[in-house]
Design an enzyme around this catalytic site. Structure first.
Site, PDB file in Angstrom:
ATOM      1  N   LYS A  93       0.862  -1.187   0.000  1.00 56.33           N
ATOM      2  CA  LYS A  93       0.000   0.000   0.000  1.00 56.33           C
ATOM      3  C   LYS A  93       0.892   1.228   0.000  1.00 56.33           C
ATOM      4  CE  LYS A  93      -3.264   2.557   2.857  1.00 56.33           C
ATOM      5  NZ  LYS A  93      -4.336   2.486   3.832  1.00 56.33           N
TER       6      LYS A  93
HETATM    7  C1  5RP Z   1      -2.128   4.801   7.597  1.00 55.40           C
HETATM    8  C2  5RP Z   1      -3.019   3.921   6.810  1.00 55.40           C
HETATM    9  C3  5RP Z   1      -4.410   4.300   6.742  1.00 55.40           C
HETATM   10  O1  5RP Z   1      -5.237   3.192   6.713  1.00 55.40           O
HETATM   11  C4  5RP Z   1      -4.680   5.001   5.471  1.00 55.40           C
HETATM   12  O2  5RP Z   1      -3.687   5.891   5.121  1.00 55.40           O
HETATM   13  C5  5RP Z   1      -5.943   5.673   5.599  1.00 55.40           C
HETATM   14  O3  5RP Z   1      -6.509   5.950   4.422  1.00 55.40           O
HETATM   15  P1  5RP Z   1      -6.651   7.453   3.901  1.00 55.40           P
HETATM   16  O4  5RP Z   1      -5.259   8.017   3.794  1.00 55.40           O
HETATM   17  O5  5RP Z   1      -7.293   7.241   2.546  1.00 55.40           O
HETATM   18  O6  5RP Z   1      -7.537   8.193   4.838  1.00 55.40           O
HETATM   19  O7  5RP Z   1      -2.636   2.953   6.256  1.00 55.40           O
HETATM   20  O8  5RP Z   1      -0.844   4.603   7.172  1.00 55.40           O
END
Ligand code: 5RP
Length: 295
Positions: free
Chosen positions: A205
């Site tokens: 991710k």
């Molecule tokens: C933090 C994460 C969070 O789940 C993610 O970033 C949250 O999603 P968004 O940025 O779309 O609010 O992995 O590192």
């Protein structure tokens, strides 16, 4: 340092050449895995489109009660039809998400820092593999901090989880965090995503950036993109489209859905862009139509 200078040299990433070791499995780099891993990955990445809409609502694990996530029990279940995978903590899932919803689960398994600290990069593995098995997790999410103080311990966390995951056929998702001292450049993301993938996780991710296609091309497992800070719905759908065009296997979006004026309609529009080929503009048009129909 010669090794770092090397990163500055432009390379050919063959962005137009499909991944060579795909076989007949829809998930990049995962063709050689065993049946159990592939089954979990198929709960995440739709076998027809090869893509996923993960919905991240794990923010509470370091931010506490977050705008838009004050009541998980009320806010989250209505999104189920448009979400492939819940990304959340075991506490949120067990307390607020009915187990008879069939969405996949990306279980957040690391924690240890909170918003009130300067340095967010110190985490531990907080969830035993046995509990991930009990929760039928389709993957385990581990935060990594390349270039930050917590790099070593976060990569140790990742390695422990990957090792446990291989023992029980549960995939691991390495989450690339961007420390305050790092910049959101393709150079950083090429470094971080590749390190995380080479440590053995099956999903990475990360964030969208310039030259995103090259980041994707150089990463041997699927990349899902975090939404990041709240944008307008129009811009968030455009970003989603650009990610998919750039080769992302989906999004792992949180705030841009749950902080939307209309989270269900936004999740629906994101789903259509990710799985059904809508452009960002078409996705936004759909969002507006769905909103007006809901009044
Ligand atoms: C933090 C994460 C969070 O789940 C993610 O970033 C949250 O999603 P968004 O940025 O779309 O609010 O992995 O590192």
């Amino acid at each position: 340092m010669a090794d770092l200078d090397e990163l500055k040299v432009a390379k050919n990433y063959y962005v137009d050449v499909p991944f060579a070791n795909q076989g007949d499995f829809q998930v990049k780099g995962c063709n050689g895995l065993d049946w159990g891993m592939k089954k979990h990955l198929s709960n995440i990445f739709n076998p027809k489109t090869g893509k996923t809409v993960m919905f991240a609502f794990d923010h509470g694990y370091f931010m506490g009660s977050t705008a838009g996530l004050e009541r998980l029990d009320l806010k989250i279940p209505p999104l189920a039809p448009y979400v492939d995978v819940w990304m959340a903590t075991r506490g949120a899932l067990r307390t607020c998400i009915p187990a008879n919803l069939t969405n996949g689960v990306a279980l957040r398994v690391t924690s240890g820092s909170s918003m009130v600290q300067e340095d967010l990069s110190q985490e531990v593995v907080a969830v035993d593999i046995e509990d991930a098995i009990r929760m039928n997790a389709d993957c385990m999410a581990v935060q990594t901090f390349i270039g930050a103080d917590g790099q070593l311990s976060s990569l140790e966390n990742l390695s422990k989880v990957v090792n446990a995951g291989f023992r029980y056929s549960i995939p691991t998702m390495g989450v690339v965090a961007v420390g305050k001292q790092m910049e959101r450049t393709d150079r950083f993301f090429k470094l971080a995503t590749r390190i995380v993938a080479e440590l053995g996780c099956q999903i990475v991710k990360t964030y969208y950036c310039d030259n995103f296609e090259e980041v994707v091309s150089a990463c041997p497992v699927p990349i899902v993109v975090a939404g990041g800070k709240k944008l307008t719905e129009k811009d968030a759908l455009e970003m989603t489209y650009k990610c998919i065009q750039g080769g992302a296997a989906g999004v792992d979006m949180g705030r841009n859905i749950f902080q939307s004026t209309h989270p269900v309609q936004m999740a629906h529009a994101v789903h259509e862009v990710v799985h059904n080929g809508l452009t960002g503009a078409e996705g936004y048009e759909l969002f507006q139509t769905l909103v007006s129909e809901s009044k």
